[in-house]
Write an enzyme that holds these catalytic residues in place. Structure first.
Site, PDB file in Angstrom:
ATOM      1  N   GLU A 112       0.887  -1.287   0.149  1.00 44.27           N
ATOM      2  CA  GLU A 112       0.026   0.050   0.068  1.00 44.27           C
ATOM      3  C   GLU A 112       0.746   1.189   0.046  1.00 44.27           C
ATOM      4  O   GLU A 112       0.522   2.289  -0.733  1.00 44.27           O
ATOM      5  CB  GLU A 112      -0.873   0.067   1.120  1.00 44.27           C
ATOM      6  N   SER A 387     -36.890 -24.548 -21.708  1.00 43.13           N
ATOM      7  CA  SER A 387     -37.830 -23.857 -22.749  1.00 43.13           C
ATOM      8  C   SER A 387     -38.202 -22.690 -21.992  1.00 43.13           C
ATOM      9  O   SER A 387     -39.197 -21.953 -22.816  1.00 43.13           O
ATOM     10  CB  SER A 387     -38.955 -25.029 -22.723  1.00 43.13           C
TER      11      SER A 387
END
Length: 883
Positions: A112, A387
């Site tokens: 960082e 379907s």
């Protein structure tokens, strides 16, 4: 000479230089002016910058010590703005700086802010590198925030990327560095960062993922946790171990690059598998929180639609949640007294939306979930839709682009894909020509593929994308749900809701608005958009209503009294998968769906197992549980509210079609009611031709009935004008006192037996196939036989000469008239008295007739006398019959 020349040349140049003193003076003055101007502009710029800076930071928040130490939770409210839960610092293990291991600190610094201990809150070198990277690789490619700046941002500021926010961040970072030590600031960061799993703090992450105290972490584990804050959910080692391991390896490389570890230590740590070192599912902590599946959707949506951090930014999130519906969904999925599931491993995903707004009312993320923020089967699942995709990809585009009506005929027959590859219907049978309504109702595959082929793949794909179905490619097999990558229940619910909302699609969403800490409201609601004509939406809806009616495939989802449209869907295994996984039956399926809607709610339900290789067996209702879940849920949320039926828009017209006509034709006034079906057409696109199948034939003419007295028959004759050269026969109906008889006749005449004294009526109709004519009618009365006056025969008398006369006899007494002299009395069974007078000698014979001993003087056949009488009298050539 050369020296002299050079000296002369030098002297000449010097003289030339001395000869231009004014020019030298002017040049020096201009430079001085420019310099003074730049100094003035610099002073002005500095003053302006200071003024601008002061203006930008005048509203900056103050450094609140409490906010520096604790992440700020966000409140989540339901649709009625009542608090559901808080998301944020609900799970945090606080650690003091002195207890932070060096390996953990080194991993964080390397990742960082490796110059953390050298700058004063803002790192010019890091900032310059970030600027260069953004110029070379695009804005946002690299950040310049120091650890101090991240603490400030996570504590006081919103995450939007604006100049004002960045200036405030720099100002507060400088202040923070003035008021707190580096160790205190580092401690704030370590305890504040979000580490996924609804938790904060590096020490918390050690407990969650490894079950360890922070001091006990290995180099590999420390590097993995240190890399998480950049994207906590994506680098969560439970959910994404591969991504977590890649991120960890980057952290290890940075640690070696900045001198925190040796190359050997880096390589050894990279060999450790993240997946093998984190806690397994049985060892993991389970933190109960209300409506976990829905909160998952909220967290994901905040991340997708904004730059806010829901875990640290103190947001107030107004959601679309219906707590009652959410509670019932969770009951459906986890209580066996509502739905009986085949086993505990059977899974389901449920998404419930408001049909009109797309707002998510409830989310069912799965059954028996042991890990919170785990896999959400309503949102995360990607399964083939079967379907349920047919309305979206096949029939709706056909109505939208080809103006098909619900009566459009397609033949259910064996076909192949354009590639030549074969496929079939689920029952391996074919039913011939049918309407697209029937094809959808019975879920026939062949008509669905034919519809897609006629629409075209590109148009169908664009239509589906408009409904939120994320198709990157399309093949003809997609017509029946054979996707390469699947869809989620939330996506299917969103698509179907547009059919129920007159063709308007609103992306499903869980958030109405977000309130920031400063009171500002931000709307993240998606904009509704028209994705199809309202005629398409209504006609698909009406077709889908048939699916829930017998013989439709979705009858188990029907709720009495509710107008529901919906579609079933199942997927199948390939032959290779059946063999590979040892699937026990060809009727086993990996997925079973039901998606449907009313005018108020839309719900999509997927059922199956975590692994596709585990089949849903065709036992009991196992493959129909999606329908039963839908039925129970829709019945619950629809109670005590009005649910109107779907309204036909002006763009649609109702038409009467003759059943089975191909191409479809309008029913005529002669079409039998049993052969008329009511369907819908896009206005202006109804069939123009009217059926002639049942049109009236020419009626028979000049029907004549004549009695043949000799043969006791009635002869019927008629004329017929066969102008259409039809194959005509005639149906003759005969009504008489003895009943009704029917005759079928090819010619134009008919002879039937008749009974005297009977009235006959006749009706004749021409027939050709299904067509008939108007009737022709006639009638005739058949008379009784004609009889003589005073019917009877002369009774034999005892006279000398036979006498011929008529008389009535009464019990054998009568008078007879003969050709002779004398009177004679004859015996007979006649009624009445006969008297005869004759001249001459002879015997007279008279025959008397009577009926049933009736004393009315009337005779009625068929009674006949049997007795004879003899008349005595004189011979005479004349005789007279007495009245």
């Amino acid at each position: 000479m050369s020296e002299q020349y050079q000296s002369r040349e030098e002297r000449r140049k010097k003289l030339q230089t001395k000869g231009k003193p004014k020019t030298k003076k002017k040049s020096g003055g201009l430079i001085k002016k420019i310099f003074l101007t730049l100094v003035a502009l610099g002073i002005i710029g500095i003053l302006s910058g200071v003024g601008t800076f002061a203006y930008l930071v005048k509203d900056a928040p103050v450094l609140d010590p409490k906010l520096l130490k604790d992440p700020i939770p966000s409140k989540i409210l339901d649709k009625d703005d009542k608090l559901i839960t808080e998301v944020g610092a609900v799970n945090r293990e606080y650690v003091n700086y002195k207890d932070i291991p060096q390996v953990v600190e080194n991993a964080i610094l390397a990742t960082e802010d490796y110059r953390f201990y050298k700058h004063h809150g803002i790192d010019p070198i890091r900032l310059g590198g970030a600027v260069l990277a953004n110029i070379q690789h695009g804005f946002g490619s690299e950040g310049a925030s120091t650890i101090t700046q991240q603490v400030v941002k996570n504590s006081f500021l919103t995450p939007e990327k604006t100049l004002k926010r960045k200036v405030e961040e720099a100002w507060l970072s400088y202040q923070l560095e003035q008021q707190y030590t580096k160790h205190q600031i580092f401690e704030m960061y370590v305890n504040k960062v979000y580490v996924s799993e609804n938790s904060h703090g590096i020490a918390t992450a050690a407990k969650i993922f490894y079950g360890k105290e922070l001091k006990d972490l290995t180099l590999s584990e420390a590097a993995q946790i240190a890399g998480m804050p950049q994207s906590p959910n994506n680098y969560n080692p439970f959910d994404h171990p591969d991504l977590a391991e890649k991120r960890r390896n980057i952290v290890l490389t940075l640690m070696h690059q900045h001198g925190y570890i040796s190359k050997q230590e880096m390589e050894d740590a990279k060999k450790v598998s993240v997946k093998s070192t984190v806690l397994n599912e049985k060892q993991r902590q389970v933190k109960e929180k209300p409506f976990d599946s829905f909160v998952d959707a909220v967290i994901d949506e905040v991340k997708e639609t904004s730059d806010f951090d829901i875990f640290t930014d103190g947001l107030t999130i107004h959601t679309t949640l219906d707590p009652d519906a959410q509670s019932y969904v969770e009951d459906i999925l986890n209580k066996s007294d509502i739905i009986e599931y085949p086993d505990d491993e059977f899974q389901a995903g449920v998404a419930l939306l408001d049909t009109k707004t797309g707002e998510i009312r409830a989310i069912g993320g799965g059954r028996n979930q042991k890990v919170k923020r785990g896999f959400n089967y309503a949102i995360d699942t990607q399964r083939q839709p079967g379907s349920t995709i047919k309305p979206v990809l096949d029939y709706a585009p056909a109505i939208e682009y080809l103006n098909w009506g619900t009566f459009e005929m397609i033949e259910d027959k064996p076909i192949t894909y354009s590639s030549g590859k074969k496929f079939g219907n689920w029952d391996q049978s074919y039913k011939g020509p049918m309407t697209i309504r029937t094809a959808l109702q019975l879920s026939r595959n062949s008509p669905a593929v034919q519809a897609l082929q006629q629409v075209g793949l590109d148009k169908a794909k664009d239509f589906a994308i408009g409904l939120g179905i994320p198709l990157k490619e399309i093949f003809e097999s997609y017509a029946i749900g054979g996707f390469k990558t699947g869809v989620s229940p939330l996506e299917m619910a969103g698509a179907y809701s547009a059919f129920g909302n007159n063709g308007i699609y609103t992306k499903p969403h869980a958030i109405r608005k977000i309130k920031l800490r400063d009171g500002t409201f931000i709307s993240t609601e998606p904009e509704p958009k028209v994705v199809m004509k309202d005629s398409t939406a209504f006609m698909i809806t009406d077709m889908l209503k048939s699916v829930l009616l017998s013989p439709g495939t979705g009858t188990r989802a029907k709720v009495p009294g509710l107008a529901i449209a919906g579609k079933t869907g199942t997927t199948n295994y390939t032959d290779e998968e059946i063999q590979k996984w040892g699937i026990p039956s060809s009727r086993s399926v990996p997925d079973a769906w039901f998606t449907g809607y009313t005018t108020n709610y839309t719900a999509s339900i997927w059922t199956g197992y975590k692994n596709r290789s585990t089949p849903i067996n065709a036992v009991g209702n196992n493959q129909r549980l999606a329908q039963l879940i839908f039925k129970n849920l829709m019945e619950h949320v629809s109670k005590d509210i009005d649910t109107p039926d779907f309204t036909m828009p002006n763009s649609v017209q109702r038409v009467s079609i003759e059943r089975g006509s191909m191409p479809p034709v309008l029913a005529s006034k002669y079409t039998p009611g049993s052969q008329v079906i009511t369907e819908y057409a896009v206005k202006g696109h109804a069939p123009k031709r009217v059926s002639q199948r049942y049109d009236k034939l020419n009626a028979p003419k000049k029907l004549n009935a004549k009695y043949d007295e000799v043969n006791k028959n009635i002869n019927l004759t008629w004329d017929y004008n066969n102008s259409n050269n039809a194959n005509v026969t005639f149906s003759v109906t005969v009504n008489s006192g003895t009943g009704q008889k029917q005759y079928n006749q090819a010619g134009t005449s008919l002879s039937i037996p008749a009974v005297p004294g009977t009235k006959y009526s006749f009706t004749i109709v021409a027939i050709s196939g299904d067509r008939t004519s108007d009737p022709a009618t006639a009638s005739i009365d058949i008379p009784l036989p004609i009889q003589e006056e005073n019917p009877g025969n002369t009774n034999p008398g005892n006279g000398t000469n036979p006498g011929n006369g008529n008389g009535n006899g009464n019990n054998g007494n009568g008078n007879g008239t003969g050709n002779g002299n004398g009177n004679g009395t004859g015996n007979g069974n006649g009624t009445g008295t006969g008297t005869g007078t004759g001249t001459g000698d002879g015997n007279g014979t008279g025959n008397g007739t009577g009926t049933d001993n009736q004393d009315d003087g009337v005779t009625t056949p068929p009674d006949t006398p049997v007795d004879n009488g003899t008349v005595d009298g004189a011979n005479s050539d004349t005789s007279t019959t007495l009245p």
